[in-house]
Design a protein around this motif. Sequence first.
Motif, PDB file in Angstrom:
ATOM      1  N   ARG A 143       0.813  -1.212   0.000  1.00  0.00           N
ATOM      2  CA  ARG A 143       0.000   0.000   0.000  1.00  0.00           C
ATOM      3  C   ARG A 143       0.843   1.257   0.000  1.00  0.00           C
ATOM      4  O   ARG A 143       0.324   2.358  -0.125  1.00  0.00           O
ATOM      5  CB  ARG A 143      -0.929  -0.005   1.217  1.00  0.00           C
ATOM      6  CG  ARG A 143      -1.824  -1.221   1.276  1.00  0.00           C
ATOM      7  CD  ARG A 143      -2.677  -1.246   2.518  1.00  0.00           C
ATOM      8  NE  ARG A 143      -3.629  -0.136   2.547  1.00  0.00           N
ATOM      9  CZ  ARG A 143      -4.496   0.056   3.535  1.00  0.00           C
ATOM     10  NH1 ARG A 143      -4.519  -0.779   4.565  1.00  0.00           N
ATOM     11  NH2 ARG A 143      -5.333   1.070   3.500  1.00  0.00           N
ATOM     12  N   THR A 156       2.732  -7.391   7.124  1.00  0.00           N
ATOM     13  CA  THR A 156       1.531  -7.391   7.954  1.00  0.00           C
ATOM     14  C   THR A 156       1.934  -7.333   9.426  1.00  0.00           C
ATOM     15  O   THR A 156       3.040  -7.736   9.809  1.00  0.00           O
ATOM     16  CB  THR A 156       0.685  -8.642   7.700  1.00  0.00           C
ATOM     17  OG1 THR A 156       1.426  -9.803   8.084  1.00  0.00           O
ATOM     18  CG2 THR A 156       0.291  -8.738   6.238  1.00  0.00           C
ATOM     19  N   TYR A 157       1.011  -6.848  10.244  1.00  0.00           N
ATOM     20  CA  TYR A 157       1.299  -6.735  11.673  1.00  0.00           C
ATOM     21  C   TYR A 157       1.529  -8.112  12.294  1.00  0.00           C
ATOM     22  O   TYR A 157       2.372  -8.266  13.183  1.00  0.00           O
ATOM     23  CB  TYR A 157       0.156  -6.018  12.387  1.00  0.00           C
ATOM     24  CG  TYR A 157       0.389  -5.846  13.868  1.00  0.00           C
ATOM     25  CD1 TYR A 157       1.345  -4.951  14.339  1.00  0.00           C
ATOM     26  CD2 TYR A 157      -0.338  -6.579  14.796  1.00  0.00           C
ATOM     27  CE1 TYR A 157       1.562  -4.794  15.701  1.00  0.00           C
ATOM     28  CE2 TYR A 157      -0.126  -6.423  16.157  1.00  0.00           C
ATOM     29  CZ  TYR A 157       0.828  -5.532  16.606  1.00  0.00           C
ATOM     30  OH  TYR A 157       1.053  -5.386  17.951  1.00  0.00           O
ATOM     31  N   VAL A 171      -3.387  -3.145  15.727  1.00  0.00           N
ATOM     32  CA  VAL A 171      -4.153  -3.233  14.490  1.00  0.00           C
ATOM     33  C   VAL A 171      -4.443  -4.713  14.228  1.00  0.00           C
ATOM     34  O   VAL A 171      -3.813  -5.588  14.843  1.00  0.00           O
ATOM     35  CB  VAL A 171      -3.380  -2.620  13.299  1.00  0.00           C
ATOM     36  CG1 VAL A 171      -3.286  -1.108  13.428  1.00  0.00           C
ATOM     37  CG2 VAL A 171      -2.005  -3.245  13.152  1.00  0.00           C
ATOM     38  N   ASN A 206      -3.698  -8.808   9.816  1.00  0.00           N
ATOM     39  CA  ASN A 206      -3.456  -8.692   8.380  1.00  0.00           C
ATOM     40  C   ASN A 206      -3.319  -7.247   7.917  1.00  0.00           C
ATOM     41  O   ASN A 206      -3.235  -6.990   6.711  1.00  0.00           O
ATOM     42  CB  ASN A 206      -4.582  -9.377   7.604  1.00  0.00           C
ATOM     43  CG  ASN A 206      -5.941  -8.764   7.912  1.00  0.00           C
ATOM     44  OD1 ASN A 206      -6.066  -8.006   8.875  1.00  0.00           O
ATOM     45  ND2 ASN A 206      -6.938  -9.091   7.116  1.00  0.00           N
ATOM     46  N   GLU A 207      -3.284  -6.303   8.840  1.00  0.00           N
ATOM     47  CA  GLU A 207      -3.135  -4.898   8.474  1.00  0.00           C
ATOM     48  C   GLU A 207      -1.678  -4.618   8.083  1.00  0.00           C
ATOM     49  O   GLU A 207      -0.730  -5.124   8.692  1.00  0.00           O
ATOM     50  CB  GLU A 207      -3.542  -4.002   9.642  1.00  0.00           C
ATOM     51  CG  GLU A 207      -3.429  -2.513   9.361  1.00  0.00           C
ATOM     52  CD  GLU A 207      -4.441  -2.041   8.340  1.00  0.00           C
ATOM     53  OE1 GLU A 207      -4.162  -1.045   7.653  1.00  0.00           O
ATOM     54  OE2 GLU A 207      -5.517  -2.680   8.211  1.00  0.00           O
ATOM     55  N   PRO A 210       1.752   1.511  11.728  1.00  0.00           N
ATOM     56  CA  PRO A 210       0.625   1.038  10.921  1.00  0.00           C
ATOM     57  C   PRO A 210       0.275   2.021   9.812  1.00  0.00           C
ATOM     58  O   PRO A 210       0.365   3.247   9.995  1.00  0.00           O
ATOM     59  CB  PRO A 210      -0.516   0.915  11.938  1.00  0.00           C
ATOM     60  CG  PRO A 210       0.175   0.793  13.260  1.00  0.00           C
ATOM     61  CD  PRO A 210       1.417   1.623  13.150  1.00  0.00           C
ATOM     62  N   TYR A 211      -0.141   1.479   8.680  1.00  0.00           N
ATOM     63  CA  TYR A 211      -0.459   2.336   7.546  1.00  0.00           C
ATOM     64  C   TYR A 211      -1.597   3.298   7.872  1.00  0.00           C
ATOM     65  O   TYR A 211      -1.544   4.473   7.494  1.00  0.00           O
ATOM     66  CB  TYR A 211      -0.833   1.475   6.338  1.00  0.00           C
ATOM     67  CG  TYR A 211      -1.258   2.291   5.133  1.00  0.00           C
ATOM     68  CD1 TYR A 211      -0.311   2.886   4.309  1.00  0.00           C
ATOM     69  CD2 TYR A 211      -2.616   2.485   4.840  1.00  0.00           C
ATOM     70  CE1 TYR A 211      -0.698   3.651   3.223  1.00  0.00           C
ATOM     71  CE2 TYR A 211      -3.004   3.240   3.756  1.00  0.00           C
ATOM     72  CZ  TYR A 211      -2.048   3.824   2.944  1.00  0.00           C
ATOM     73  OH  TYR A 211      -2.429   4.579   1.872  1.00  0.00           O
ATOM     74  N   ASN A 212      -2.612   2.830   8.594  1.00  0.00           N
ATOM     75  CA  ASN A 212      -3.756   3.701   8.861  1.00  0.00           C
ATOM     76  C   ASN A 212      -3.412   4.836   9.811  1.00  0.00           C
ATOM     77  O   ASN A 212      -4.161   5.807   9.915  1.00  0.00           O
ATOM     78  CB  ASN A 212      -4.940   2.893   9.420  1.00  0.00           C
ATOM     79  CG  ASN A 212      -4.571   2.117  10.667  1.00  0.00           C
ATOM     80  OD1 ASN A 212      -3.473   2.274  11.210  1.00  0.00           O
ATOM     81  ND2 ASN A 212      -5.466   1.272  11.130  1.00  0.00           N
ATOM     82  N   GLU A 267      -1.572   7.404   7.316  1.00  0.00           N
ATOM     83  CA  GLU A 267      -2.259   7.614   6.036  1.00  0.00           C
ATOM     84  C   GLU A 267      -2.570   9.084   5.772  1.00  0.00           C
ATOM     85  O   GLU A 267      -2.448   9.545   4.636  1.00  0.00           O
ATOM     86  CB  GLU A 267      -3.537   6.778   5.990  1.00  0.00           C
ATOM     87  CG  GLU A 267      -4.233   6.810   4.637  1.00  0.00           C
ATOM     88  CD  GLU A 267      -5.432   5.885   4.594  1.00  0.00           C
ATOM     89  OE1 GLU A 267      -6.013   5.722   3.506  1.00  0.00           O
ATOM     90  OE2 GLU A 267      -5.792   5.324   5.650  1.00  0.00           O
TER      91      GLU A 267
END
Length: 344
Positions: A54, A97-98, A200, A203-204, A227-229, A232
């Motif tokens: 991502r 992934t986490y 998270v 699978n994040e 984490p990506y979120n 972001e």
Amino acid sequence: MSMLDQNEIDALLNAVDTGDEAEETDDVQKIFSRTRKDLDTVEIRQYDFKRPERVSKDQMLALETLHEAFARNFGASLSGFLRTIVEVRVAACEQMTYGEFVAGLPNPTSYNLIQPDKLEGQMCLEVSPLIIYPIIDRLLGGTNQDLFIPQRPMTAIEQRLISNVLRRGLDALSEAWESVRELKFEIVAHESNPQLVQIVPPNEVVMVIGLEVRMASRAGTMNLCIPYNVIEPVMDELSSQSWFAVSRSENDNTSHDRITKNIDQTGIEVSAVLAETTITLKDLSDMKVGDMLVTSKGHKDPALILVGQESKFLAQVGQHRGNRAVRITQSVARGDRVQGHTQD
């Protein structure tokens, strides 16, 4: 749906035995696309749907460059705090992934949850016991010789000591992120077993910055998990081109003012050359007190003012309040010939 009869089943079995079906398959390899493409020239790349990327390569490069600055600042801060040379460098920067990140961590370890003040969600910073206990030993006056690394969670006293180190790391992290966005980081929780913490879903996608910390003969790892979120909202600012542009635009004026201030306060040597001449080595060796050096320059001719080693002005020699002084009469440009003086 129609069922195969016995004759059709026998035909398929015979084709498998003779290899006719395999040959037919090899002859009709196709690429399903809206445009016709030659199989020999098309580029085929593997893509893992379980691990979608991502974050672009430019953003990953910018993230790595940003945390290289963090590593340098943190290493310098630790060196001063521990009064010994501590080297911190970025060893890896990747996305995963986490669940994969947590699965690769030791247990027990120092697992710290970090809260950015202007972003939603949490990050985590994991520090290996291989470097934590040498740092604690150093803080308590030890020499790290024959140091035993215990396989247990840290005590309250050890956690308190290492918190002082982590606080300096968060200050360096805030300083590194200033070029993107002003953020303050705070440790909100500690844990020794990473499996018990889930910031998270497994699978994040997360970005993991792996750092190597080396102190004398001891070395260990630090892993910053983002984490990506969480980041972001700042991903557009994190692309390599915009990040470097923001960094340059914000730092240009500050650097210009700082350099100008330092230059204004810098001392420089200024000298006035009255006259110059050339003598032989024999004349120099025979020279004694009372001898006179005669030049071709008139007594009313101006003196040459040197700033450093550069000719800058012509000046009239005199005195001011009992001190020798010169009055600037003319500027000298680079390459101008000055009568009675040699130019470099």
